[in-house]
Design an enzyme around this catalytic site. Structure first.
Site, PDB file in Angstrom:
ATOM      1  N   ARG A  16      -9.871   4.287   1.712  1.00  0.00           N
ATOM      2  CA  ARG A  16     -11.493   4.145   2.355  1.00  0.00           C
ATOM      3  C   ARG A  16     -11.993   5.958   1.796  1.00  0.00           C
ATOM      4  NH1 ARG A  16      -9.843   1.313   8.399  1.00  0.00           N
ATOM      5  NH2 ARG A  16      -9.595  -0.277   6.982  1.00  0.00           N
ATOM      6  N   ASN A  30      -6.711   0.537   1.967  1.00  0.00           N
ATOM      7  CA  ASN A  30      -5.769   0.998   2.783  1.00  0.00           C
ATOM      8  C   ASN A  30      -6.432   2.571   3.097  1.00  0.00           C
ATOM      9  OD1 ASN A  30      -5.133   2.439  -0.321  1.00  0.00           O
ATOM     10  ND2 ASN A  30      -4.703   0.851  -0.840  1.00  0.00           N
ATOM     11  N   VAL A  31      -5.192   3.960   3.108  1.00  0.00           N
ATOM     12  CA  VAL A  31      -5.987   5.174   3.007  1.00  0.00           C
ATOM     13  C   VAL A  31      -6.686   5.942   1.768  1.00  0.00           C
ATOM     14  CG1 VAL A  31      -5.315   7.368   4.201  1.00  0.00           C
ATOM     15  CG2 VAL A  31      -4.628   5.517   5.178  1.00  0.00           C
ATOM     16  N   SER A  89       0.931  -1.272  -0.184  1.00  0.00           N
ATOM     17  CA  SER A  89       0.219   0.221  -0.312  1.00  0.00           C
ATOM     18  C   SER A  89       0.646   1.231  -0.032  1.00  0.00           C
ATOM     19  CB  SER A  89      -1.058   0.057   1.725  1.00  0.00           C
ATOM     20  OG  SER A  89      -0.100  -0.088   2.572  1.00  0.00           O
ATOM     21  N   ARG A 117     -12.667  -1.091  17.644  1.00  0.00           N
ATOM     22  CA  ARG A 117     -12.641  -0.256  18.859  1.00  0.00           C
ATOM     23  C   ARG A 117     -13.348   0.944  18.997  1.00  0.00           C
ATOM     24  NH1 ARG A 117      -8.918   4.068  19.052  1.00  0.00           N
ATOM     25  NH2 ARG A 117      -7.708   2.647  17.538  1.00  0.00           N
ATOM     26  N   ARG A 118     -13.106   1.480  17.167  1.00  0.00           N
ATOM     27  CA  ARG A 118     -13.524   2.513  17.275  1.00  0.00           C
ATOM     28  C   ARG A 118     -14.863   2.321  16.853  1.00  0.00           C
ATOM     29  NH1 ARG A 118      -8.897   3.498  12.538  1.00  0.00           N
ATOM     30  NH2 ARG A 118      -6.628   3.883  13.870  1.00  0.00           N
ATOM     31  N   LYS A 119     -15.490   1.123  17.033  1.00  0.00           N
ATOM     32  CA  LYS A 119     -17.206   1.777  17.006  1.00  0.00           C
ATOM     33  C   LYS A 119     -17.583   1.416  17.836  1.00  0.00           C
ATOM     34  CE  LYS A 119     -20.663  -2.074  14.935  1.00  0.00           C
ATOM     35  NZ  LYS A 119     -21.231  -3.352  14.809  1.00  0.00           N
ATOM     36  N   ASP A 144      -1.439  -3.484  14.181  1.00  0.00           N
ATOM     37  CA  ASP A 144      -1.397  -4.626  13.449  1.00  0.00           C
ATOM     38  C   ASP A 144      -0.435  -6.298  13.983  1.00  0.00           C
ATOM     39  OD1 ASP A 144      -2.515  -3.281  11.950  1.00  0.00           O
ATOM     40  OD2 ASP A 144      -0.751  -2.696  10.216  1.00  0.00           O
TER      41      ASP A 144
END
Length: 255
Positions: free
Chosen positions: A156, A152-153, A15, A132-134, A85
């Protein structure tokens, strides 16, 4: 091979962000070891190949296992990982030898409207690839429709532009390494304008190792260990314990 005159091969995902991080490692090694030749080998991981992932199974190791395998078999000399990761347990044949100085560890809300998280309409859709963010989003805004997000960024950000979602959550370090600085409150990407909010750590506690680039080597490779013992730019790792990467204090603070 000596620390002053050698060749090492870095292994990384393909990426844009992973390659940027590998270049940061290469730059740090070259700055400390002028005689070292550095090459980079791209390795596809399970996380890169699979279109759908069961989030209940967890994602630790999905973006690192194949790179670690290439390291242990001698295809590469140094595996370059995003520390967040990595699983808590790694192969006994490998070890984390050093890390680069930690970047910003915050999470960032990237949205289509100004005003941040509090301004999002009731019941709107926010996407994230992190369990976690959810949970943190729903703890703060239980009305939100939080959906899964992969890629990847850049992928997204494209998905945000192409879908009816209002926002996504990304790591600040990744955005900054790709020169998409969230500190300006606006992000311009491929003709789209987004607005960013750095989320407060009191609510959005970052993942362990977020913002850290970890250098993994074979446990018995003393020559490579000498090369990646970066006296100025990096730090030795104090331990790898259950729960994640244990860093020297100066890399845990974000002063």
């Amino acid at each position: 091979m000596t620390a002053e005159s050698s060749k090492i091969v870095l292994g990384t995902r393909g990426s844009e962000l992973a390659l940027t991080q590998a270049r940061l490692v290469e730059d740090a090694i070259r700055a400390a070891r002028a005689g070292v030749t550095v090459e980079t080998k791209i390795i596809a991981t399970r996380g890169d190949k699979e279109r759908t992932i069961d989030s209940r199974a967890g994602r630790k190791g999905m973006f690192t296992a194949e790179i670690e395998r290439a390291l242990v078999t001698g295809e590469i000399d140094v595996a370059v990982h995003s520390a967040k990761d990595l699983p808590s347990e790694v192969s006994s044949a490998a070890e984390i030898a050093s890390v680069l100085p930690r970047a910003a560890m915050d999470d960032v809300l990237v949205s289509k409207r100004q005003g941040g998280l509090d301004s999002l309409p009731h019941g709107t859709t926010v996407a994230t690839g992190s369990v976690r963010r959810k949970h943190q989003l729903l703890w703060k805004r239980g009305d939100l429709n939080v959906i899964d997000l992969r890629g990847n960024v850049p992928t997204r950000l494209r998905k945000l532009a192409q879908n009816e979602w209002e926002a996504i959550v990304l790591a600040r370090a990744g955005l900054e390494r790709l020169k998409l600085s969230p500190t300006r409150t606006e992000i311009y990407f491929e003709g789209s304008q987004f607005f960013s909010e750095i989320l407060p750590r009191e609510i959005f506690l970052p993942a362990g190792g977020q913002g850290v680039i970890a250098l993994q080597i074979r446990a018995d490779d003393q020559s490579t260990k000498a090369v990646v013992a970066l006296p100025a730019g990096g730090a030795r790792v104090s331990s790898w314990a259950a729960g994640g990467l244990q860093l020297p204090d100066r890399h845990c603070r974000n002063d």
